[in-house]
Enzyme design. Structure first.
Site, PDB file in Angstrom:
ATOM      1  CG  HIS A   1      61.254 115.617 123.852  1.00 42.24           C
ATOM      2  ND1 HIS A   1      61.185 115.294 122.515  1.00 42.24           N
ATOM      3  CD2 HIS A   1      61.685 116.902 123.918  1.00 42.24           C
ATOM      4  CE1 HIS A   1      61.575 116.346 121.803  1.00 42.24           C
ATOM      5  NE2 HIS A   1      61.877 117.327 122.630  1.00 42.24           N
TER       6      HIS A   1
ATOM      7  CB  CYS B   1      57.240 111.218 122.960  1.00 42.92           C
ATOM      8  SG  CYS B   1      57.826 112.877 122.602  1.00 42.92           S
TER       9      CYS B   1
ATOM     10  CG  ASP C   1      63.726 113.683 116.700  1.00 44.26           C
ATOM     11  OD1 ASP C   1      62.666 113.040 116.697  1.00 44.26           O
ATOM     12  OD2 ASP C   1      63.935 114.617 117.491  1.00 44.26           O
ATOM     13  CB  SER C   2      60.542 116.410 114.825  1.00 46.45           C
ATOM     14  OG  SER C   2      60.592 116.057 116.199  1.00 46.45           O
TER      15      SER C   2
ATOM     16  CB  CYS D   1      60.626 111.542 115.014  1.00 46.63           C
ATOM     17  SG  CYS D   1      59.183 112.549 115.317  1.00 46.63           S
TER      18      CYS D   1
ATOM     19  CD  GLU E   1      62.403 120.809 122.533  1.00 43.82           C
ATOM     20  OE1 GLU E   1      62.578 121.963 122.136  1.00 43.82           O
ATOM     21  OE2 GLU E   1      62.381 119.804 121.774  1.00 43.82           O
TER      22      GLU E   1
HETATM   23  N1  DGL Z   1      60.197 113.762 118.179  1.00 41.69           N
HETATM   24  C1  DGL Z   1      58.790 113.841 118.477  1.00 41.69           C
HETATM   25  C2  DGL Z   1      58.237 112.434 118.760  1.00 41.69           C
HETATM   26  O1  DGL Z   1      58.947 111.541 119.154  1.00 41.69           O
HETATM   27  C3  DGL Z   1      58.513 114.784 119.637  1.00 41.69           C
HETATM   28  C4  DGL Z   1      58.725 116.240 119.316  1.00 41.69           C
HETATM   29  C5  DGL Z   1      57.807 116.731 118.208  1.00 41.69           C
HETATM   30  O2  DGL Z   1      56.589 116.903 118.460  1.00 41.69           O
HETATM   31  O3  DGL Z   1      58.301 116.950 117.120  1.00 41.69           O
HETATM   32  O4  DGL Z   1      57.080 112.207 118.537  1.00 41.69           O
END
Ligand code: DGL
Length: 247
Positions: free
Chosen positions: A182, A180, A7-8, A70, A150
Site C-alpha cells: 500500500h 508494504c 496479494d492478501s 505481498c 484503503e
Molecule cells: N499486502 C500486505 C503487505 O504488503 C499489506 C496488507 C495486509 O496486511 O494484508 O504486507
C-alpha cells in the site's frame, strides 16, 4: 509469459502497475485474498497456510511464474510456496533488498524499513540488508497506513498526523524501503516529510528490476491481458483496479 500475482488483497495492484508499465508479461492473473485481508497482523503459520492455498488457486491457470506482491507473505511463506508450486515463485522482499543495494553505494547509509507488523517482525529485510553489509538499518511497523490507503487517504491532516506519530523521533534516512504493497500510494507524502534526498524503494519497481536481471528471456509485450480474481467481492477489486491502473 503468463504470470500469477498474489496479494492478501488489493494492495498488490501497485506491483501490477509496475509490471504493466514495463510490459513484461503477455497475461497477468491477479489473485487477492480480500476475504481474509489483512495478513500483516496475522502470525506466520496462518500466513503460510493462506499462501499455500494461493499456490493451489494458480494451478488451474497454467502460469509460468508466481510473483508474490505481498510483503508479509514474501517475508514468511516463500519457501513453503516454492515447495508446493510447479513453477518458480518470487517475492518482493528479495527484490527490494537487491534494489536497495543497487541504489546505495555507501554501506553506512541509514536505511529505514517500513512494513506491516508481520513483515517487520520477520526481520527479513533487516537480515537481507545485513548480508549485503549494510550497518545502519531501522525498522518500523507502520500498519495504520494500510487502512488509510484503503480509505483512499493519500494526503492531508489524518495522514500527516500518522506520519508524525510514526516518524517524529527518527533521524532522516538516506533510503526508505516501502515494504508494504500500500505504501507506494503515499510515497509523495512520505517524500515530502523527509525531503527529496531520501530515496524510496518501491516493491513494484524492485520486482521489475529483479525480473529484468534474472530472467533474460523476458520480452516486451504490446498489450498485457489482465484477469482479476478475489476471495470476496471481485467487483470491488475490479473497481479499485480501474482507479489505480486506469484499466
Ligand atoms: N499486502 C500486505 C503487505 O504488503 C499489506 C496488507 C495486509 O496486511 O494484508 O504486507
Amino acid at each position: 509469459m503468463k504470470v500469477g500475482v498474489f496479494d492478501s488483497g488489493i494492495g498488490g495492484l501497485t506491483v501490477v502497475k509496475s509490471l504493466l508499465e514495463h510490459k513484461l508479461f503477455e497475461k497477468i492473473i491477479y489473485f487477492g485474498d480480500t476475504a481474509r485481508v489483512p495478513y500483516g497482523i496475522k502470525d506466520k503459520t496462518t500466513i503460510i497456510r493462506y499462501a499455500i492455498e494461493a499456490v493451489e488457486f494458480f494451478k488451474d491457470f497454467d502460469i509460468d511464474l508466481i510473483i508474490v506482491a505481498c510483503n508479509s507473505v514474501s517475508a514468511h511463506a516463500l519457501d513453503e510456496m516454492r515447495e508446493h508450486s510447479t513453477c518458480p515463485v518470487i517475492g518482493v522482499v528479495e527484490a527490494g533488498i537487491l534494489a536497495t543495494a543497487n541504489a546505495l553505494e555507501d554501506k553506512n547509509s541509514n536505511i529505514l524499513v517500513l512494513g506491516t507488523k508481520a513483515t517487520i517482525n520477520s526481520k527479513a529485510y533487516e537480515l537481507g540488508l545485513k548480508d549485503k553489509e549494510f550497518k545502519n538499518i531501522e525498522s518500523k511497523a507502520t500498519g495504520l497506513f494500510v487502512p488509510l490507503v484503503e480509505e483512499e487517504i493519500y494526503e492531508g491532516e489524518v495522514l500527516d498526523a500518522t506520519l508524525k506519530h510514526y516518524f517524529q523521533n527518527l533521524q532522516k534516512p538516506d533510503a526508505i524501503i516501502l515494504g508494504c504493497t500500500h505504501f507506494p500510494l503515499i510515497s509523495k507524502t512520505i517524500k515530502n516529510y523527509f525531503g527529496d534526498e531520501t530515496i524510496l524503494i518501491h516493491s513494484g519497481d524492485a520486482i521489475v528490476e529483479y525480473l529484468e536481471n534474472k530472467f533474460e528471456f523476458i520480452t516486451k509485450y504490446k498489450n498485457t491481458k489482465l484477469e482479476f480474481f478475489s476471495s470476496e467481492n471481485p467487483q470491488a477489486l475490479k473497481n479499485i483496479a480501474k482507479k489505480w491502473l486506469d484499466k
